[in-house]
Design a protein around this motif. Structure first.
Motif, short mmCIF file in Angstrom:
data_model
loop_
_atom_site.label_atom_id
_atom_site.label_comp_id
_atom_site.label_asym_id
_atom_site.label_seq_id
_atom_site.Cartn_x
_atom_site.Cartn_y
_atom_site.Cartn_z
N ARG A 81 0.83 -1.21 0.00
CA ARG A 81 0.00 0.00 0.00
C ARG A 81 0.86 1.27 0.00
NH1 ARG A 81 -4.44 -1.76 4.56
NH2 ARG A 81 -5.76 -3.02 3.19
N PHE A 105 1.06 4.03 -3.01
CA PHE A 105 0.80 5.46 -2.79
C PHE A 105 1.94 6.30 -3.37
CE2 PHE A 105 0.51 9.43 -0.45
CZ PHE A 105 -0.86 9.66 -0.44
N PHE A 139 -5.77 10.67 -7.43
CA PHE A 139 -6.17 10.43 -6.03
C PHE A 139 -5.03 10.80 -5.07
CE2 PHE A 139 -9.86 7.88 -7.39
CZ PHE A 139 -10.76 8.21 -6.40
N ARG A 140 -3.84 10.34 -5.42
CA ARG A 140 -2.70 10.59 -4.54
C ARG A 140 -2.46 12.09 -4.38
NH1 ARG A 140 3.11 10.06 -4.70
NH2 ARG A 140 3.05 11.54 -6.41
N VAL A 147 -5.08 13.74 -2.24
CA VAL A 147 -4.88 13.45 -0.81
C VAL A 147 -3.82 14.40 -0.26
CG1 VAL A 147 -3.91 11.78 0.82
CG2 VAL A 147 -5.63 11.04 -0.83
N ARG A 203 -2.87 17.34 -1.41
CA ARG A 203 -3.36 18.72 -1.36
C ARG A 203 -4.31 18.91 -0.18
NH1 ARG A 203 -4.52 22.16 -5.37
NH2 ARG A 203 -6.67 21.45 -5.51
N HIS A 259 -4.91 20.88 4.71
CA HIS A 259 -6.06 21.46 5.41
C HIS A 259 -6.79 20.49 6.32
CE1 HIS A 259 -5.88 24.88 2.54
NE2 HIS A 259 -5.54 23.94 1.69
N HIS A 260 -6.88 19.23 5.90
CA HIS A 260 -7.80 18.29 6.56
C HIS A 260 -7.06 17.16 7.27
CE1 HIS A 260 -11.36 20.06 4.80
NE2 HIS A 260 -10.83 19.99 3.60
N PRO A 261 -7.26 17.04 8.57
CA PRO A 261 -6.61 15.94 9.32
C PRO A 261 -6.93 14.56 8.74
CG PRO A 261 -7.57 17.52 10.84
CD PRO A 261 -8.00 17.94 9.46
N PHE A 262 -8.12 14.35 8.22
CA PHE A 262 -8.47 13.02 7.72
C PHE A 262 -7.56 12.62 6.55
CE2 PHE A 262 -10.67 14.80 4.09
CZ PHE A 262 -10.72 13.76 3.17
N ARG A 289 -4.49 13.64 6.10
CA ARG A 289 -3.13 13.34 6.59
C ARG A 289 -3.01 11.86 6.92
NH1 ARG A 289 -3.57 18.63 10.28
NH2 ARG A 289 -3.78 19.93 8.43
N ARG A 290 -4.09 11.34 7.43
CA ARG A 290 -4.09 9.93 7.82
C ARG A 290 -3.94 9.00 6.60
NH1 ARG A 290 -5.55 7.39 12.96
NH2 ARG A 290 -4.72 5.34 12.48
N LEU A 291 -4.32 9.53 5.44
CA LEU A 291 -4.22 8.71 4.22
C LEU A 291 -2.85 8.81 3.55
CD1 LEU A 291 -7.73 9.45 2.65
CD2 LEU A 291 -7.02 7.37 3.86
N ASN A 349 0.68 8.17 2.83
CA ASN A 349 1.36 6.92 3.18
C ASN A 349 2.80 6.93 2.69
OD1 ASN A 349 2.07 4.33 3.78
ND2 ASN A 349 0.16 3.42 3.04
N ARG A 399 3.97 2.57 6.53
CA ARG A 399 3.39 2.32 7.85
C ARG A 399 4.43 1.53 8.63
NH1 ARG A 399 0.33 6.20 6.96
NH2 ARG A 399 -1.58 5.88 5.77
#
Lengths: 531, 64
Positions: A367, A371, A382-383, A386, A388, A392-395, A397-399, A401, A404
């Motif tokens: 994964r 990414f 998509f990448r 994410v 960009r 602004h968006h914490p959600f 940031r979680r994506l 990659n 991990r």
């Protein structure tokens, strides 16, 4: 200072002049995995012979990121503290998109662990420490001993070994193939090694440099998507001991690896990252990678361990760390089988548990690699969106990659794991905590032990040691340092740990019968355990 | 409006599933699939005000 590679002496092996007695275990490959396994076995009183075609430690830094769980395993093997002392401890990672930082993470914000989330240490140091530890234990290390053939006879394996003085044969009850990603043992057996190959080339460079590029004395992990100094690609910067910095640059699929790995091509790329800071080029390599594994890690009397069994992309540091978890899982089982204490299915449980662990590593590293290296315009879209949105968006940031990072594998639900409702679930690896005199992991790892936390009485069960935390009893007890150990494990509860530090089961009311049952299950239920 | 993370460690799996769903589609087909998916997700959100806020937030980034 560049690392001083000292060749290890070749000593003519006894097998050249006459038959050797059968060895319990022959280990092919004296890399970190083979050496760690030999040490684990030796600490359990099982002799092995380690055969390696080479006679120096790893050339180049190669595996550099050692995860907390790995360090805990190395602690048990007697080299963890030395690695921690020499290694560069880091726990903050920063991800950049272009020139801007999009977010940072702190891997282990929690106190009360002997080892940090990660250290960076060149593979050659790790091998050096392991070899010294192996020598201390009197392990039979044979350099310039190249295994060229082997035959599984059903109850033992016969190996043919070439040396500078000619060939000889050697018998072993088990053969552990720790011979790396290109495993000659695996190729000789014609076993399929299937998975995903990535087309991207990556350049990996070590430079020695006095000035820190991080702008702080604290070493960090910096990862860039589309950095200004390397348009359209990704880049990674990491610090190792001796002021050596690791730089990883994505080169795209269409580059010529031979041409890229030259000083003329590499220096301008490094200048773009490092600016005017003086540096010395220490080592470089251009590589592509795969995520692949053997279908099974156990084939009769031949057991595959580490990269010979599974390979991953480097993002997430799951190669070397995954291999050390293999060793941790296999060592005590092999010893138990050789001492006839383990059940028939104990070796099979190595296969089941580590295939599972390997799939987890492959999934995560695939994964991350996907990414980083989008395969189609839509994936790239998509990448990039994410990245960009991550400003602004914490959600989002979680994506993002960039890998991990390796975490201990949980064995929950595996056949040899029992039940329990303590806060540390059965299957999980030990969670460290401070004791008045040292650390929990130092007391627990390496044996079957029933540990009582707080007010709980531990029954006597043959084969299982006992340890009380914060209690006084007829069995050994230690005092906690503060409440952390109880916050992590609970009070008035007992946990049965396996020798590899995984929780087998937990008990609110441990009776000899219940503990005995969990212990037998962990050793392979199909065979009666001999006392 | 800042959007906090609600998927946790499942985020990677969702992202991977999205990319897998696009495999083998032409760009035009991918755009059509995205359109369908956006409309389905809006229906699942089930609240017009929230969806309009999300539309505005997504649109705002187009002008960065």
């Amino acid at each position: 200072m560049a690392y001083d590679y000292q060749p290890f002496p070749y000593v003519p092996p006894p097998g050249l002049t006459g038959p050797e007695p059968r060895h319990p275990v022959a280990i092919v490959g004296a890399g970190p995995i083979g050496l760690a396994l030999a040490i684990d076995l030796a600490q359990r009183g099982v002799a092995s012979v380690v055969l390696d075609d080479n006679n120096v430690v790893s050339v180049g830094s190669r595996a550099i990121c050692w995860a907390k769980r790995t360090l805990e395993i190395f602690d048990r093997l007697g080299v963890g503290e030395r690695m921690l002392e020499k290694g560069v401890t880091w726990q903050v990672g920063r991800n950049f998109h272009g020139a801007d930082e999009i977010y940072s993470f702190d891997l282990l914000p929690e106190d009360g662990h002997k080892y940090p989330a990660f250290i960076n240490l060149q593979q050659y140091y790790v091998e050096e420490y392991l070899i010294e530890r192996a020598q201390e234990l009197g392990i039979d290390l044979r350099f310039k001993n190249k295994v060229v053939a082997h035959e599984d006879k059903g109850d033992h394996v016969v190996l043919t070994v070439e040396t500078p003085d000619g060939s000889y044969t050697l018998e072993a009850s088990y053969l552990a193939a720790c011979d790396g990603a290109k495993s000659p043992t695996r190729e000789r057996m014609g076993l399929p090694f299937e998975g995903q190959t990535f087309e991207e080339h990556f350049l990996i460079v070590d430079v020695e440099m006095a000035d820190s590029p991080f702008g702080t004395d604290t070493p960090e992990r910096w990862f860039w998507f589309r950095p200004p100094f390397h348009p359209g690609q990704s880049a990674l910067l990491h610090k190792q001991p001796d002021n050596i910095y690791r730089i990883d640059l994505q080169l795209g699929p269409d580059t010529d690896p031979v041409e890229e790995a030259t000083e003329e091509k590499v220096r301008p790329r490094l200048r773009a990252i490092l600016g005017d800071r003086p540096f010395r080029l220490d080592w470089m390599s251009v590589y592509k990678f795969r995520c692949a594994r053997l279908e099974r890690f156990v084939h009769g009397r031949v057991v595959f361990v580490g990269d010979s069994a599974h390979v991953v992309s480097p993002f997430g540091a799951r190669g070397g760390n995954g291999g050390i978890q293999d060793v941790d899982n296999l060592g005590w089982k092999l010893a138990a089988i050789l001492e006839s204490a383990g059940g028939n299915d104990l070796l099979e449980s190595y296969n089941t548990e580590r295939v599972y662990g390997s799939d987890e590593n492959i999934l995560n590293s695939t994964r991350a690699t996907n990414f980083m290296t989008p395969k189609s315009p839509i994936e790239a879209m998509f990448r990039d969106e994410v990245l960009r949105m991550a400003h602004h968006h914490p959600f989002a940031r979680r994506l993002v990659n960039s890998g991990r990072l390796s975490l201990p594998c949980s064995l929950a639900g595996m056949p040899m794991i029992g039940t329990g409702d303590g806060p540390v679930a059965p299957g999980m690896a030990i969670i460290d905590a401070p004791l008045q005199d040292g650390w929990l992991l130092e007391q627990v790892q390496g044996r079957f032990v029933l540990v009582g936390f707080g007010d709980v009485t531990l029954p006597e069960v043959t084969g299982v040691d006992r340890l009380g935390i914060g209690q006084s009893a007829e069995y050994p007890c230690v005092a906690p340092d503060g409440d952390l150990v109880f916050e992590r494990y609970g009070r008035g509860i007992a946990y049965l740990f396996r020798p590899d530090g995984h929780v087998v089961a937990s008990f609110q009311n441990p009776t000899a019968e219940k503990v005995q049952g969990a212990y037998q299950r962990a050793l392979g239920a199909k065979t009666q355990v001999t006392a | 409006m800042r959007q906090d993370d609600k998927l946790g460690t499942e985020g990677d799996a969702v992202y991977a599933a999205l990319l897998t769903a696009h495999e083998g589609l032409s760009e035009a087909e991918s755009h059509r699939m995205n359109a369908r998916l956006v409309l389905m997700l809006a229906n699942q959100v089930g609240d017009a005000d929230t969806v309009q806020q999300l539309i505005a937030d997504a649109r705002a980034l187009a002008e960065d």
